[in-house]
Design a protein around this motif. Structure first.
Motif, PDB file in Angstrom:
ATOM      1  N   GLU A 199       0.846  -1.187   0.000  1.00 44.86           N
ATOM      2  CA  GLU A 199       0.000   0.000   0.000  1.00 44.86           C
ATOM      3  C   GLU A 199       0.886   1.243   0.000  1.00 44.86           C
ATOM      4  OE1 GLU A 199      -2.914  -0.108   3.095  1.00 44.86           O
ATOM      5  OE2 GLU A 199      -3.781  -2.004   2.410  1.00 44.86           O
ATOM      6  N   GLY A 200       0.639   2.136  -0.937  1.00 46.84           N
ATOM      7  CA  GLY A 200       1.484   3.304  -1.127  1.00 46.84           C
ATOM      8  C   GLY A 200       2.589   3.076  -2.131  1.00 46.84           C
ATOM      9  N   LYS A 221      -0.488   3.678  -8.491  1.00 48.71           N
ATOM     10  CA  LYS A 221      -0.113   3.518  -7.092  1.00 48.71           C
ATOM     11  C   LYS A 221      -1.155   2.672  -6.376  1.00 48.71           C
ATOM     12  CE  LYS A 221       1.726   6.954  -4.906  1.00 48.71           C
ATOM     13  NZ  LYS A 221       1.959   8.244  -4.205  1.00 48.71           N
ATOM     14  N   TYR A 222      -0.675   1.754  -5.542  1.00 48.83           N
ATOM     15  CA  TYR A 222      -1.576   0.878  -4.792  1.00 48.83           C
ATOM     16  C   TYR A 222      -2.183   1.609  -3.595  1.00 48.83           C
ATOM     17  CZ  TYR A 222       0.428  -2.906  -7.532  1.00 48.83           C
ATOM     18  OH  TYR A 222       0.822  -3.712  -8.564  1.00 48.83           O
ATOM     19  N   THR A 223      -3.488   1.473  -3.447  1.00 43.79           N
ATOM     20  CA  THR A 223      -4.179   2.113  -2.329  1.00 43.79           C
ATOM     21  C   THR A 223      -4.648   1.110  -1.280  1.00 43.79           C
ATOM     22  OG1 THR A 223      -6.268   2.018  -3.567  1.00 43.79           O
ATOM     23  CG2 THR A 223      -4.955   4.041  -3.754  1.00 43.79           C
ATOM     24  N   LYS A 224      -4.782  -0.165  -1.683  1.00 42.95           N
ATOM     25  CA  LYS A 224      -5.217  -1.196  -0.728  1.00 42.95           C
ATOM     26  C   LYS A 224      -4.772  -2.566  -1.223  1.00 42.95           C
ATOM     27  CE  LYS A 224      -9.387  -2.863   1.671  1.00 42.95           C
ATOM     28  NZ  LYS A 224     -10.873  -2.705   1.777  1.00 42.95           N
ATOM     29  N   CYS A 232      -6.309  -2.865  -4.903  1.00 42.26           N
ATOM     30  CA  CYS A 232      -6.887  -1.602  -5.361  1.00 42.26           C
ATOM     31  C   CYS A 232      -5.764  -0.658  -5.742  1.00 42.26           C
ATOM     32  CB  CYS A 232      -7.745  -0.954  -4.272  1.00 42.26           C
ATOM     33  SG  CYS A 232      -9.083  -1.978  -3.644  1.00 42.26           S
ATOM     34  N   TYR A 233      -5.922   0.030  -6.855  1.00 42.67           N
ATOM     35  CA  TYR A 233      -4.893   0.990  -7.246  1.00 42.67           C
ATOM     36  C   TYR A 233      -5.500   2.135  -8.049  1.00 42.67           C
ATOM     37  CZ  TYR A 233      -4.768  -1.691 -11.705  1.00 42.67           C
ATOM     38  OH  TYR A 233      -5.078  -2.336 -12.881  1.00 42.67           O
ATOM     39  N   VAL A 234      -4.727   3.220  -8.147  1.00 44.17           N
ATOM     40  CA  VAL A 234      -5.121   4.407  -8.905  1.00 44.17           C
ATOM     41  C   VAL A 234      -4.087   4.632  -9.992  1.00 44.17           C
ATOM     42  CG1 VAL A 234      -5.579   6.872  -8.823  1.00 44.17           C
ATOM     43  CG2 VAL A 234      -6.231   5.430  -6.896  1.00 44.17           C
ATOM     44  N   ASP A 238      -5.717   9.168 -12.519  1.00 41.39           N
ATOM     45  CA  ASP A 238      -6.684   9.184 -11.398  1.00 41.39           C
ATOM     46  C   ASP A 238      -7.832   8.193 -11.557  1.00 41.39           C
ATOM     47  OD1 ASP A 238      -5.292  11.154  -9.955  1.00 41.39           O
ATOM     48  OD2 ASP A 238      -6.311  12.764 -11.035  1.00 41.39           O
ATOM     49  N   GLU A 240      -9.645   4.688 -11.023  1.00 41.08           N
ATOM     50  CA  GLU A 240      -9.547   3.698  -9.959  1.00 41.08           C
ATOM     51  C   GLU A 240      -9.832   2.291 -10.489  1.00 41.08           C
ATOM     52  OE1 GLU A 240     -12.246   4.957  -6.926  1.00 41.08           O
ATOM     53  OE2 GLU A 240     -11.011   6.663  -6.324  1.00 41.08           O
TER      54      GLU A 240
END
Length: 288
Positions: A199-200, A221-224, A232-234, A238, A240
């Motif tokens: 994450e991050g 970038k991974y968010t979860k 999950c990534y963005v 931007d 998702e």
């Protein structure tokens, strides 16, 4: 066999309504009117086999065995129903002359409005039921399609892989495997993949044409991260993306939902992402 016909005006373009009808998640939303837990298994391209299914109280499959007789994006789908599934048992003994058709017509009637028409063959005993449920289902299609105008369009794709979750997870996330399957067609490839699966953390996949004329970076970038369950990534624009992994009998089911972009048609995006996911499934089952 009787013929029935229903229509509704939807304040959205045919491409959006088509997506509502055929997207697996959206399909489940509007077809619960017919039977809670409805889903389909198959494709919507001409010639594809497709089954319209639900799970009965005995935990057995029930529904229709069908094929796509005609598909003209984004204006027309003709479904040919070939038989039934009752309590998990398939019956395709119908004569060809007894096959029923279910047709969807999407007619653009102005800049941002579609007339959605359903016409179908139906046996007398089911007319009263469909007279009740089809208008309700079409209202749900209208609601989902019009709601999509106020938020990013999300597209969902799916596959199943006959391998253990550990194998599937590693094949999906390790760079040495990503470079083997991450392309939508044979004239593209992925020469390099950098992946920091935390994450991050981020990833950077280089996508290039075989002839060397075109290349770009697919990065985000991974968010979860929930190991063996969800990624999950963005993206750098931007958008998702959510990827879910579920253990099923005999392997793993993957569901990937992504925000659509505005350059390519919704169908092109669905087909491109699905092709990559299918490549992953094929690579994993044949090589891991």
């Amino acid at each position: 066999m009787n013929q029935v016909k229903y229509s509704i005006i939807i304040n959205a373009r045919p491409e959006v309504v088509w997506e509502t009808i055929t997207d697996p998640r959206k399909y489940e939303e509007w077809t619960y009117i017919f039977s809670e837990g409805s889903f389909f298994d198959g494709g919507w391209n001409q010639g594809d086999s497709i089954r319209f299914l639900t799970i009965n109280s005995n935990n057995k499959l029930e529904g229709m065995i069908s094929e796509i007789a005609e598909s003209k994006y984004p204006t027309y789908i003709s479904i040919r129903h070939l038989g039934f599934i009752m309590d998990g048992v398939e019956d395709t003994t119908r004569k060809e002359s007894e096959h029923a058709y279910e047709n969807y017509t999407l007619e653009l009637i102005n800049e941002d409005q579609t007339k959605f028409t359903v016409d179908m063959d139906i046996e007398e005993e089911y007319i009263e039921m469909f007279e009740d449920v089809w208008p309700k289902a079409m209202e749900k299609v209208k609601e989902i399609s019009e709601d999509a105008k106020s938020k990013p369009m999300k597209i969902t794709i799916r596959t199943r892989i006959s391998r253990p979750i550990q194998t599937v997870w590693e094949g999906f996330t390790k760079s040495e495997h990503v470079t083997k399957w991450n392309h939508a067609s044979d004239d593209w490839y992925c020469p390099q993949a950098v992946n920091n699966l935390v994450e991050g953390g981020g990833f950077d996949y280089t996508m290039a044409s075989i002839d060397g004329k075109v290349s770009f970076h697919f990065e985000g970038k991974y968010t979860k991260i929930i190991p063996h369950e969800q990624i999950c990534y963005v993206l750098d624009d931007d958008r998702e993306i959510v990827v879910n992994f579920s253990i099923i009998d005999g392997g793993v089911a993957i569901e990937e939902t992504f925000d659509a972009e505005g350059t390519h048609t919704l169908l092109q995006q669905r087909q491109g992402w699905q092709a990559i996911l299918d490549n992953f499934a094929k690579y994993t089952e044949q090589n891991l």
